[in-house]
Design an enzyme around this catalytic site. Structure first.
Site, PDB file in Angstrom:
ATOM      1  N   SER A  18       2.092  22.514  -8.912  1.00 23.17           N
ATOM      2  CA  SER A  18       1.808  22.219 -10.331  1.00 23.17           C
ATOM      3  C   SER A  18       0.344  21.838 -10.523  1.00 23.17           C
ATOM      4  CB  SER A  18       2.721  21.097 -10.836  1.00 23.17           C
ATOM      5  OG  SER A  18       2.564  19.936 -10.022  1.00 23.17           O
ATOM      6  N   GLY A  21      -3.559  26.199 -10.081  1.00 22.00           N
ATOM      7  CA  GLY A  21      -2.966  27.519  -9.905  1.00 22.00           C
ATOM      8  C   GLY A  21      -1.567  27.583 -10.498  1.00 22.00           C
ATOM      9  N   VAL A  85       8.911  22.184  -1.201  1.00 26.36           N
ATOM     10  CA  VAL A  85       9.381  23.482  -0.696  1.00 26.36           C
ATOM     11  C   VAL A  85       9.304  23.462   0.824  1.00 26.36           C
ATOM     12  CG1 VAL A  85       8.886  25.950  -0.586  1.00 26.36           C
ATOM     13  CG2 VAL A  85       8.863  24.761  -2.784  1.00 26.36           C
ATOM     14  N   GLU A 180     -19.802  11.651  -5.466  1.00 26.78           N
ATOM     15  CA  GLU A 180     -19.303  10.989  -6.681  1.00 26.78           C
ATOM     16  C   GLU A 180     -18.742   9.610  -6.359  1.00 26.78           C
ATOM     17  OE1 GLU A 180     -18.375  14.991  -9.300  1.00 26.78           O
ATOM     18  OE2 GLU A 180     -16.769  14.194  -8.094  1.00 26.78           O
ATOM     19  N   ASP A 319      -6.443  27.127  -3.721  1.00 27.50           N
ATOM     20  CA  ASP A 319      -6.999  26.630  -2.450  1.00 27.50           C
ATOM     21  C   ASP A 319      -6.260  27.178  -1.238  1.00 27.50           C
ATOM     22  OD1 ASP A 319      -8.790  25.193  -3.891  1.00 27.50           O
ATOM     23  OD2 ASP A 319      -8.121  23.214  -3.248  1.00 27.50           O
ATOM     24  N   ALA A 330     -11.472  24.599  -8.811  1.00 26.53           N
ATOM     25  CA  ALA A 330     -10.505  24.818  -9.877  1.00 26.53           C
ATOM     26  C   ALA A 330     -10.601  26.237 -10.444  1.00 26.53           C
ATOM     27  CB  ALA A 330     -10.740  23.789 -10.983  1.00 26.53           C
ATOM     28  N   GLN A 331     -11.830  26.751 -10.612  1.00 25.13           N
ATOM     29  CA  GLN A 331     -11.993  28.080 -11.205  1.00 25.13           C
ATOM     30  C   GLN A 331     -11.327  29.169 -10.361  1.00 25.13           C
ATOM     31  OE1 GLN A 331     -12.803  29.635 -13.887  1.00 25.13           O
ATOM     32  NE2 GLN A 331     -12.950  27.622 -14.814  1.00 25.13           N
TER      33      GLN A 331
HETATM   34  C1  LIG Z   1     -11.307  14.727  -5.090  1.00 26.86           C
HETATM   35  C2  LIG Z   1     -11.477  16.161  -5.503  1.00 26.86           C
HETATM   36  C3  LIG Z   1     -12.502  16.515  -6.376  1.00 26.86           C
HETATM   37  C4  LIG Z   1     -12.654  17.832  -6.783  1.00 26.86           C
HETATM   38  N1  LIG Z   1     -13.649  18.148  -7.663  1.00 26.86           N
HETATM   39  C5  LIG Z   1     -13.756  19.413  -8.123  1.00 26.86           C
HETATM   40  C6  LIG Z   1     -14.712  19.758  -9.114  1.00 26.86           C
HETATM   41  O1  LIG Z   1     -15.492  18.916  -9.539  1.00 26.86           O
HETATM   42  N2  LIG Z   1     -14.742  21.040  -9.569  1.00 26.86           N
HETATM   43  C7  LIG Z   1     -13.873  21.984  -9.110  1.00 26.86           C
HETATM   44  O2  LIG Z   1     -13.904  23.114  -9.584  1.00 26.86           O
HETATM   45  N3  LIG Z   1     -12.959  21.696  -8.168  1.00 26.86           N
HETATM   46  C8  LIG Z   1     -12.876  20.436  -7.663  1.00 26.86           C
HETATM   47  N4  LIG Z   1     -11.941  20.137  -6.714  1.00 26.86           N
HETATM   48  C9  LIG Z   1     -11.114  21.213  -6.164  1.00 26.86           C
HETATM   49  C10 LIG Z   1      -9.970  21.562  -7.087  1.00 26.86           C
HETATM   50  O3  LIG Z   1      -9.302  20.395  -7.505  1.00 26.86           O
HETATM   51  C11 LIG Z   1      -9.037  22.493  -6.344  1.00 26.86           C
HETATM   52  O4  LIG Z   1      -9.766  23.643  -5.991  1.00 26.86           O
HETATM   53  C12 LIG Z   1      -7.848  22.889  -7.178  1.00 26.86           C
HETATM   54  O5  LIG Z   1      -7.084  21.757  -7.493  1.00 26.86           O
HETATM   55  C13 LIG Z   1      -6.984  23.904  -6.440  1.00 26.86           C
HETATM   56  O6  LIG Z   1      -5.872  24.195  -7.215  1.00 26.86           O
HETATM   57  P1  LIG Z   1      -4.500  24.633  -6.515  1.00 26.86           P
HETATM   58  O7  LIG Z   1      -3.556  24.910  -7.628  1.00 26.86           O
HETATM   59  O8  LIG Z   1      -4.757  25.680  -5.527  1.00 26.86           O
HETATM   60  O9  LIG Z   1      -4.037  23.366  -5.691  1.00 26.86           O
HETATM   61  P2  LIG Z   1      -3.750  21.879  -6.151  1.00 26.86           P
HETATM   62  O10 LIG Z   1      -4.410  21.573  -7.442  1.00 26.86           O
HETATM   63  O11 LIG Z   1      -4.074  21.049  -4.974  1.00 26.86           O
HETATM   64  O12 LIG Z   1      -2.191  21.862  -6.398  1.00 26.86           O
HETATM   65  C14 LIG Z   1      -1.276  22.005  -5.354  1.00 26.86           C
HETATM   66  C15 LIG Z   1       0.110  21.729  -5.899  1.00 26.86           C
HETATM   67  O13 LIG Z   1       1.073  22.122  -4.961  1.00 26.86           O
HETATM   68  C16 LIG Z   1       2.034  21.099  -4.787  1.00 26.86           C
HETATM   69  N5  LIG Z   1       2.574  21.264  -3.436  1.00 26.86           N
HETATM   70  C17 LIG Z   1       1.920  21.208  -2.257  1.00 26.86           C
HETATM   71  N6  LIG Z   1       2.767  21.453  -1.238  1.00 26.86           N
HETATM   72  C18 LIG Z   1       3.975  21.684  -1.786  1.00 26.86           C
HETATM   73  C19 LIG Z   1       5.254  21.988  -1.252  1.00 26.86           C
HETATM   74  N7  LIG Z   1       5.489  22.142   0.052  1.00 26.86           N
HETATM   75  N8  LIG Z   1       6.292  22.124  -2.115  1.00 26.86           N
HETATM   76  C20 LIG Z   1       6.102  21.976  -3.446  1.00 26.86           C
HETATM   77  N9  LIG Z   1       4.906  21.691  -4.001  1.00 26.86           N
HETATM   78  C21 LIG Z   1       3.861  21.551  -3.182  1.00 26.86           C
HETATM   79  C22 LIG Z   1       1.251  19.823  -5.029  1.00 26.86           C
HETATM   80  O14 LIG Z   1       2.119  18.762  -5.359  1.00 26.86           O
HETATM   81  C23 LIG Z   1       0.378  20.257  -6.196  1.00 26.86           C
HETATM   82  O15 LIG Z   1       1.072  20.160  -7.410  1.00 26.86           O
HETATM   83  C24 LIG Z   1     -11.779  18.824  -6.282  1.00 26.86           C
HETATM   84  C25 LIG Z   1     -10.760  18.461  -5.396  1.00 26.86           C
HETATM   85  C26 LIG Z   1     -10.613  17.145  -5.002  1.00 26.86           C
HETATM   86  C27 LIG Z   1      -9.509  16.768  -4.054  1.00 26.86           C
END
Ligand SMILES: Cc1cc2nc3c(=O)[nH]c(=O)nc-3n(C[C@H](O)[C@H](O)[C@H](O)COP(=O)(O)OP(=O)(O)OC[C@H]3O[C@@H](n4cnc5c(N)ncnc54)[C@H](O)[C@@H]3O)c2cc1C
Length: 474
Positions: A18, A21, A85, A180, A319, A330-331
């Site tokens: 959640s 992505g 999961v 930060e 990620d 995030a992008q």
């Molecule tokens: C402290 C910090 C600062 C950041 N600052 C920036 C920034 O300034 N600019 C920027 O662009 N990016 C930043 N990022 C990176 C950005 O947050 C990530 O690239 C982005 O969140 C990736 O999105 P995602 O959906 O792939 O994963 P996430 O946002 O990490 O989401 C993963 C999701 O999967 C769920 N999950 C994981 N494993 C399981 C499982 N086995 N079963 C069910 N659910 C599961 C988690 O609960 C979560 O909801 C930062 C990251 C961090 C940690």
């Protein structure tokens, strides 16, 4: 064990995660003729880029982590399931998730996996006990309690050594998160806590930023890295480059200097922001998809359409995906998830996977705040820092925060903290500091875990061991 999706007729999409992505992928399928099941082990959509502001008392958890089911309330074709999961069966097209000890199997026609990354300690996972990372709400609250708790202990410390150790804060890793955090700990000490203690002066706090490579904000290039370093040093942050942390314990860290010598730095409060490791689901999926590989960080090396080999209906985004030139930001997650959702919709309209155009990443730039009114920003070839960059940072983060209420409350929180000296979220409890240790202990003892699961009303299961997130919802 319960089974979802029995007797459903429409195309079934399962989204795991959640974060950026998972949520954007789900929202992009809002008007599609599909049923979506979003499964996540956390009940919120966490805006990770602002976690450091929760850790340093500027924002509350609610502002950066709205409940996913509230966000998706009006999206009738989406159901939200809380669960970790634990199995993805690509051959039989089903996903098994676990909430406490209840297992749920959900069938899919298309799957979007967006489980992100976690902190990496480069094989030294035990460091986490004394140097938590910054990936979850728990991490941020624990860190807030550790930072504020260190000042509280310093106020009553009896020796100079104790006081100095308690007032030394170490941040490991000088990427955006480390920069930060270091900046905000320094501002917390210098502005917010100034004048609030009687036996210590919080402005005496040492904030040390340790980085293994030779640069601050390495990926942003030397110009912005140097700008950020200068500003941090102006705020009193000590930067130690080319320095590797080789050990961490309750009272400090051991570091290896560039000349090979080692030394110890006494510090009660440490935070780790030095590396990431993809979610373990990446490896599981790769192993089950005939020839898909993972990279060194455990990210899935996806096909040009973000799917895994032999399964054009299984997308890995954010990620968790390894795509050259796409940073773990995030992008990347938003664009990858949007691409996957579009491909699913096109498939419903009859497009064959072979006709998909490859995923193309559009780099919108990157930025990091250093202090209030000061950030660095990179957009294409344009690199700039200072107040304008900070305003750009502010606007962008507000834009991507989910929910009008959260945006308004966040702006108020920023006004209070950046224009004034106060911070609105300075609550911290002992439990936040010690919960990690308690959970580690419970998890190391199967009978205790069984007892706890029974107490929480979970049915008996072969393995009652509870993860940190499962406990959170007990
Ligand atoms: C402290 C910090 C600062 C950041 N600052 C920036 C920034 O300034 N600019 C920027 O662009 N990016 C930043 N990022 C990176 C950005 O947050 C990530 O690239 C982005 O969140 C990736 O999105 P995602 O959906 O792939 O994963 P996430 O946002 O990490 O989401 C993963 C999701 O999967 C769920 N999950 C994981 N494993 C399981 C499982 N086995 N079963 C069910 N659910 C599961 C988690 O609960 C979560 O909801 C930062 C990251 C961090 C940690």
């Amino acid at each position: 064990m319960s089974t979802q999706s029995v007797g459903k007729q429409r195309h079934q999409v399962v989204v795991i995660g959640s974060g950026f992505g998972g949520l954007f992928g789900t929202q992009h399928l809002r008007n599609a003729d599909v049923d979506i099941t979003l499964i996540s082990k956390t009940s919120t959509h966490l805006f990770q880029p602002l976690l450091y502001q929760v850790a340093t008392g500027i924002l509350s958890t609610g502002e950066i982590a709205p409940a996913t089911r509230l966000v998706l309330r009006k999206q009738d074709n989406a159901q939200v399931l809380l669960g970790d999961v634990i199995d993805v069966d690509l051959a039989n097209k089903q996903v098994t998730s676990r909430l406490l000890n209840r297992d749920t199997v959900t069938a899919f026609d298309s799957l979007i996996v967006a489980t992100g990354a976690q902190q990496s300690y480069f094989g030294n996972d035990h460091f986490a006990t004394w140097a938590p990372g910054m990936k979850t709400i728990d991490d941020a609250l624990e860190l807030r309690a550790r930072i504020l708790g260190a000042f509280e202990q310093a106020e009553v410390a009896e020796t100079r050594e104790d006081r100095e150790r308690l007032m030394t804060f170490i941040v490991v890793g000088a990427g955006p998160t480390g920069v930060e955090l270091a900046g905000q700990i320094a501002e917390l000490a210098d502005r917010t806590l100034d004048g609030t203690f009687r036996t210590i002066d919080p402005r005496d706090a040492r904030v040390i930023l340790i980085e293994g490579t030779g640069a601050v904000l390495g990926p942003m290039g030397p110009k912005l890295g140097n700008k950020a370093a200068k500003q941090l040093e102006k705020m009193g942050v000590e930067i130690q480059l080319n320095t590797l942390v080789t050990d961490v314990d309750a009272h400090g860290v051991v570091v290896k200097d560039p000349d090979g010598g080692t030394r110890r730095i006494e510090a009660t409060c440490k935070v780790w922001s030095a590396g990431v490791q993809a979610s373990p689901l990446g490896k599981m999926i790769a192993e089950r998809s005939e020839g898909t590989e993972v990279d060194r960080a455990g990210r899935v090396v996806v096909e040009p359409d973000l799917t895994v080999k032999g399964h054009p209906n299984v997308f890995v985004v954010g990620d968790l995906m390894s795509v050259p030139g796409v940073p773990g930001q995030a992008q990347g997650a938003i664009q990858g998830a949007t691409y996957a959702a579009k491909a699913i919709k096109a498939g419903l309209g009859g497009q064959s996977p072979a006709d998909r155009k490859p995923f193309k990443y559009f780099n919108k730039g990157s930025m990091a705040t250093v202090s209030r009114f000061n950030a660095v920003c990179q957009v294409g070839k344009l690199e700039f820092g200072g107040f304008i960059a900070w305003l750009a940072w502010l606007a962008l983060h507000l834009y991507y925060l989910v929910g009008y209420r959260n945006r308004i409350v966040t702006v108020i929180g920023w006004f209070v903290s950046f224009l004034g000296r106060n911070r609105g979220q300075m609550a911290a409890t002992e439990q936040w500091v010690f919960a990690r240790l308690a959970i580690e202990e419970v998890n190391s003892d199967q009978s205790e875990a069984d007892e706890l699961a029974a107490h929480l009303g979970a049915p008996p299961a072969e393995n009652n061991r509870l993860t940190k997130e499962q406990r959170e919802f007990g």
